[in-house]
Design an enzyme around this catalytic site. Structure first.
Site, PDB file in Angstrom:
ATOM      1  CG  ASN A  74      -1.814   1.096   1.309  1.00  0.00           C
ATOM      2  OD1 ASN A  74      -1.612   2.220   0.378  1.00  0.00           O
ATOM      3  ND2 ASN A  74      -2.837   0.935   2.126  1.00  0.00           N
ATOM      4  CD  GLU A  98      -1.699  -0.379  -7.299  1.00  0.00           C
ATOM      5  OE1 GLU A  98      -2.235   0.974  -7.111  1.00  0.00           O
ATOM      6  OE2 GLU A  98      -1.460  -0.768  -8.581  1.00  0.00           O
TER       7      GLU A  98
END
Length: 147
Positions: A74, A98
């Site tokens: 993150n 992601e």
């Protein structure tokens, strides 16, 4: 034993108090507890880190080579600006997911571009803290089916 590195970028240390209408009220410590519980359930090792500094995140990515089997990242706002993070992920050749708490595609247009997506194996966004266990499970599944 499979090992996953969870990396959190800038301002995520403020979870629980920073824009709760966007990011919720769960703290980063609570997110870490969720991650550790999920990792324990799946029998994987977990390292959990946060930094507001791009260079520290890059060093952690570099240091993951040969240590961790997957990365959940993150990157916060660095997602939309850091070619250096993208290059670091590409360089270590570790599968990376992601992750975002909010649905970045439903937010401001500048958040729609991701340098991380260009080198990630997948993207999880918009599920708040529940996205972290989802990412861990997805990574474990990906690692189990990959040669």
């Amino acid at each position: 034993m499979t090992s996953i590195l969870i990396l959190n970028g800038p301002n995520l240390n403020l979870l629980g108090s920073r824009q709760p209408e966007v990011y919720g009220v769960t703290t980063l410590a609570e997110v870490e507890s969720l991650c550790r519980a999920t990792a324990g359930e799946l029998g994987v090792a977990l390292e959990f880190e946060q930094s507001n500094h791009e260079g520290v995140l890059i060093d952690l990515i570099h240091g993951a080579k040969g240590v961790h089997d997957g990365i959940v990242l993150n990157a916060g706002a660095y997602t939309h600006s850091s070619i250096a993070l993208m290059d670091a992920i590409a360089s270590v050749e570790i599968p990376t997911i992601e992750l975002h708490l909010s649905n970045v595609h439903a937010r401001e247009p500048f958040r729609h571009r991701s340098y991380i997506s260009k080198v990630a194996i997948g993207l999880i966004c918009g599920f708040g803290p529940a996205g972290y266990p989802l990412a861990i499970r997805a990574m474990v599944e990906k690692l189990e089916v990959s040669p």
